[in-house]
Every structure is written in C-alpha cells, then in structure tokens.
Design an enzyme around this catalytic site. Structure first.
Site, PDB file in Angstrom:
ATOM      1  N   LYS A  13      50.264  -7.902  11.216  1.00 20.51           N
ATOM      2  CA  LYS A  13      51.230  -8.597  10.921  1.00 20.51           C
ATOM      3  C   LYS A  13      51.208  -9.024   9.306  1.00 20.51           C
ATOM      4  CE  LYS A  13      51.019 -12.088  13.951  1.00 20.51           C
ATOM      5  NZ  LYS A  13      49.797 -11.601  14.617  1.00 20.51           N
ATOM      6  N   ARG A  88      55.275 -20.108  17.030  1.00 19.28           N
ATOM      7  CA  ARG A  88      54.078 -19.628  17.770  1.00 19.28           C
ATOM      8  C   ARG A  88      54.403 -19.818  19.354  1.00 19.28           C
ATOM      9  NH1 ARG A  88      49.046 -18.352  15.823  1.00 19.28           N
ATOM     10  NH2 ARG A  88      49.648 -19.107  13.617  1.00 19.28           N
ATOM     11  N   ARG A 127      35.216  -4.742  12.257  1.00 22.31           N
ATOM     12  CA  ARG A 127      35.604  -5.207  10.884  1.00 22.31           C
ATOM     13  C   ARG A 127      34.098  -5.742  10.417  1.00 22.31           C
ATOM     14  NH1 ARG A 127      41.128  -8.665  10.728  1.00 22.31           N
ATOM     15  NH2 ARG A 127      39.771 -10.196  11.672  1.00 22.31           N
ATOM     16  N   ARG A 161      31.973 -11.168  11.322  1.00 25.36           N
ATOM     17  CA  ARG A 161      32.477 -12.725  11.395  1.00 25.36           C
ATOM     18  C   ARG A 161      32.304 -13.164  12.865  1.00 25.36           C
ATOM     19  NH1 ARG A 161      37.983 -13.885   8.225  1.00 25.36           N
ATOM     20  NH2 ARG A 161      38.465 -13.619  10.648  1.00 25.36           N
ATOM     21  N   ARG A 172      41.066 -14.872  22.085  1.00 20.87           N
ATOM     22  CA  ARG A 172      42.249 -14.890  21.278  1.00 20.87           C
ATOM     23  C   ARG A 172      43.676 -14.337  21.772  1.00 20.87           C
ATOM     24  NH1 ARG A 172      40.033 -13.021  15.580  1.00 20.87           N
ATOM     25  NH2 ARG A 172      42.264 -13.003  14.727  1.00 20.87           N
TER      26      ARG A 172
END
Length: 222
Positions: A13, A88, A127, A161, A172
């Site tokens: 996004k 949201r 990542r 992370r 999430r």
C-alpha cells in the site's frame, strides 16, 4: 480525486500510494505520517495519541479521525487526496463520510489491493533488514543479498524484525480480516470499490490501478 486505499499488510500500500499520489497530483495521507507529524509537533491530538501509545493502548477513533480531518482541510488536499491506513474500521469510514458530506463532497473510489494470504506471509516473513541502516532491505526470495545475512550495501548484519515472523504476520492478518476488511463491504454497498491484483512488478500494479480508477470514475460520470 478522493481515494481510499485498502489491502492487507504486505500488499504494498505505501509503495503504491506514493506512485498513485504522484501520478494523480494529490497528497498521499497516511496514518503513520499523521501520527509522527502530530507527535513530533506536540499538537494536542499528538499528545493524546502519545499518551495512549506509551500506555500500550490503541489510539481511540476520535483522535485518529481528528488528525485525518485536520490534514484533509489543508490547502494541498482541496483538489483531492489519497488516504492510506484511514479509515481502519467501519466507524472511521462512517465518520469520513459525514466529514465529506458536511463539505458537500464524496469519495471517488476505494482501491482494494488483493493479495493471497500465503503471498502476504511470504513477502513479509522473507524480509531482512540491515542493522546499520534500516533503509537497506532485502528479501530471501525476491531480492536476496549476495552473501547470506550480509548487507550488499554496507556489509552490516541482516536480521528479521520481530513483527515480521510468520506467526506475527498471521496475527496481523487476523486483525485486518476482523477490523479493516468490513469497510470493503461497507464501501461496496456504495458502489465505490475497485479491486485489483497487487501481484507482479510495482510498475505493473500501478498501471493496473490507474486504469481501474480511470474506468471507475468514467463509469460514475456516465
């Protein structure tokens, strides 16, 4: 154009918002930027948000809505804006509708970036970030470093992370499905949702988005 951008974490996004806003000559308004700006400037809303964040609590809707309202009233947003991360949830979407209605305005489109769940997990969990410079980002599948766990740019250690692990990503996604996804149905009821695939090259996704937005606004005019 007044556009809301939605999609699961890992859909790209932020990247798409920057490209689209530039192509459409409208400001990219992201909740992350709003929070950082208000907190760093020490505004009343920023102080309120910081108090909740420091206590490990969610920032209430009215604070987020207040920040978004102030930003949308800035002169550069008079000709339109692209909202990223707001609304949201459905109550924020209703507040946005009321805000726009009071100014005699409406949204033009809600762009829904669609990505399969397994791809989201693959994108985020793969990542790796450099400890020396967090802007040096690699991916074990899509852009691996020449040497495993070593940054090509500065030789720093690469790490994953804590919030990029598969378990955290799936949590999430659960939050996204329960809190944010319902706004897609809410806006679908208004005939505003344009869904595109967010798979493929960044430039291809941008092109797809621009084409879909053009068709959607043309259809609305007709």
């Amino acid at each position: 154009m007044r556009i809301v951008l939605v999609g699961p974490p890992g859909a790209g996004k932020g990247t798409q918002a920057a490209y689209l806003a530039r192509n459409l000559s409208i400001p990219h308004i992201s909740t992350g930027d709003l929070f950082r700006a208000n907190i760093s400037q020490g505004t009343e809303l920023g102080r309120q948000a910081k108090a909740y964040m420091d206590a490990g609590e969610l920032v209430p809707d009215e604070v987020t809505i207040g920040m978004a309202k102030e930003r949308m009233e800035q002169p550069d947003a008079a000709g339109g804006f692209l909202l990223d991360g707001f609304p949201r949830n459905v109550s924020q979407a209703e507040a946005l509708d009321a805000m726009l209605k009071s100014e005699g305005m409406t949204l033009d489109a809600v762009l829904d970036l669609e990505v399969p769940e397994d791809e989201v997990v693959k994108r985020i969990a793969g990542r790796r970030i450099c400890r020396n410079d967090s802007s040096h980002v690699f991916h074990v599948t899509y852009s691996p470093p020449k040497q495993e766990d070593v940054c090509d740019i500065c030789g720093g250690d690469l790490y994953q992370r804590d919030d990029d692990t598969e378990e955290t990503v799936r949590k999430r996604l659960e939050v996204y499905h329960t809190q944010t996804e319902p706004i897609i149905d809410y806006y679908r009821g208004q005939g505003l949702v344009v869904t595109i695939s967010a798979l493929g090259k960044v430039t291809d996704v941008t092109e797809r988005a621009m084409e879909a937005l053009k068709k959607s606004t043309q259809h609305a005019k007709d």
